[in-house]
Design an enzyme around this catalytic site. Sequence first.
Site, short mmCIF file in Angstrom:
data_model
loop_
_atom_site.label_atom_id
_atom_site.label_comp_id
_atom_site.label_asym_id
_atom_site.label_seq_id
_atom_site.Cartn_x
_atom_site.Cartn_y
_atom_site.Cartn_z
N ASP A 153 -89.65 3.44 -57.84
CA ASP A 153 -90.68 3.50 -56.81
C ASP A 153 -92.09 3.25 -57.37
OD1 ASP A 153 -90.99 3.62 -54.09
OD2 ASP A 153 -91.30 5.79 -54.01
N LYS A 205 -84.97 13.59 -49.83
CA LYS A 205 -84.01 12.50 -49.66
C LYS A 205 -82.59 13.00 -49.92
CE LYS A 205 -86.88 8.55 -51.10
NZ LYS A 205 -86.82 7.82 -49.82
N ARG A 235 -97.63 5.06 -48.51
CA ARG A 235 -98.83 4.69 -47.73
C ARG A 235 -99.96 5.68 -47.97
NH1 ARG A 235 -95.29 4.92 -42.35
NH2 ARG A 235 -93.71 4.46 -43.90
N ASP A 250 -91.83 12.05 -47.05
CA ASP A 250 -91.18 10.91 -47.72
C ASP A 250 -91.91 9.59 -47.44
OD1 ASP A 250 -89.37 9.63 -49.31
OD2 ASP A 250 -87.73 9.65 -47.84
N LYS A 272 -98.33 0.44 -55.85
CA LYS A 272 -97.79 1.79 -55.62
C LYS A 272 -97.14 2.30 -56.90
CE LYS A 272 -94.13 4.27 -53.04
NZ LYS A 272 -93.15 4.22 -51.93
N ASP A 296 -89.61 9.37 -56.53
CA ASP A 296 -89.76 9.73 -55.13
C ASP A 296 -88.55 10.53 -54.65
OD1 ASP A 296 -90.33 9.96 -52.46
OD2 ASP A 296 -90.04 7.83 -51.98
N GLU A 349 -94.70 8.66 -48.45
CA GLU A 349 -95.79 8.99 -49.37
C GLU A 349 -96.50 7.76 -49.92
OE1 GLU A 349 -92.79 8.56 -50.29
OE2 GLU A 349 -93.07 7.31 -52.06
#
Length: 495
Positions: free
Chosen positions: A289, A278, A352, A348, A266, A271, A350
């Site tokens: 991230d 967030k 996946r 959020d 990933k 993020d 994201e």
Amino acid sequence: MDFSTKNAKPEAIKIDCVAVVAHTGNKLSTAAQQLDRASGGHLSRAIRESGFEAKAGTTLMLYGVPGATAPRVLVIGLGKAPRVAPKDFRDGVRAAGRALAESGAKHAALYTIDAEVVDRDQDWAALQTVSAMVEAAYRFDALKSANAGKSKAPSGITLASTDRIPKSLAANVARGQALGTGINLARDLGNLPPNICTPAYLARQALDLGKRYRMKVSVLEQKDMQKLGMGALLAVAQGSRQPPKFIVMEHRGGSAKQKPVVLVGKGITFDTGGISLKPSAEMDEMKYDMSGAGSVLGTMTAIGEMKLPLNVVGLIPASENMPGGNATRPGDIVKSMSGQTIEILNTDAEGRLVLCDALTYAERYQPAAVVDIATLTGACVIALGHVATGLFSNDDKLAEELLECGQLAGDRAWHMPLWDDYQEQLKTNFADMANIGGRPAGSVTAACFLSRYAKKYKWAHLDIAGTAWRSGKEKGSTGRPVPLLTQFLMSRAGW
Ligand code: BES
Ligand code: MN
Ligand code: ZN
């Protein structure tokens, strides 16, 4: 940092620092006993009078020990004797690495490979010692002004023994160094700020590594992703000014017909949560991230350095997750590369979304196994804290293999369930699936989502949200799970 091996008397070795082992109850190792005799009992007396207890992870630096050639003697606590627990050994060499990095000694000799470790051989001890030294020398100060001070870590390390050293040990010294280099690269990438470490930056890193290690590297651009139908990845990227990159790296160490292991990392370089924004407290930590991507680049570095005889593919879907006028809205429905449609109920979730298209892309390699690595869920941090990586798999043997490699590498994972019962939570009236499954078992439903894109091969998912970095005073990237992944690939190569 240069490494060598040497059969030598600890009292006579000409070096800036000699490091010997002591055990619980201040029992001295063979090398420490020799040094103690040469010093006329000074060493054991100094240990006693300092109040030192040779617990694993503690060290004692002594200066001007009579009878010793080296001006510094470092006593390394390794815990229980005669056979040391693997974790104690690792804690011990890491503490030694820290002590040496502060000592100012240019060249140090360590007698750690003489320790007997439960269920581990000398090759392991050498690899662990070396990678611990490389890791301990790590600093992230490239972005501080010049007065940050120079690293005092030693530039030379000798693995010393009171016995003869087998020739074969040198290979593991080199492997330990390769591993340490890979870990430190992953840490650098994690620690870099999100205005520098962008998707394009990750792509450049991959291209550089490709040149250095003769790997084939290609970078797919937004229009390539459109052609492939990567609608999920593109939905994440569309709110950002930074163009997404899909990085493909191929290490061809095995035979032409050997099926590769595919690593998918990933690569969300920041993020914010997107429109499902967030909270602002500690949002800076979302620069980590991309740690899954960092661990893929770190592992590719390690196996490139080692010239590992195995075919390995690294895939990195890299993007930012930003709010903006063009950002994905909660409720948007997109089509993934697999053809399955997704209702994005929370922007959020994201990770996946970028991973699912990469998992579909991985099919073209007919992989021997696919392992994805992601800072995927806060729920995983709640479940396992900062100790174990969450491990999910559609194949129990693969899971077992990864668990064992984690043990061996001192980079542990814990097997989590992936039962069909949890798939229910991803149901929606409007698309094939939703991208969230509610609060219960958040790390499991995230893995369930991914499993729908990994049906065609053996697959495992590592949720590293809790293990990839530390917050607080020691804030920074850990380089995990590069040790686990590298061990996994080494074992697959028969090493
Ligand atoms: N990158 C985060 C996961 C994360 C959170 C990692 C905290 C490390 C620390 C991920 O993209 C995310 O935001 N996940 C959400 C999923 C939720 C919306 C279903 C989460 O965990 O809250
Ligand atoms: Mn997120
Ligand atoms: Zn994320």
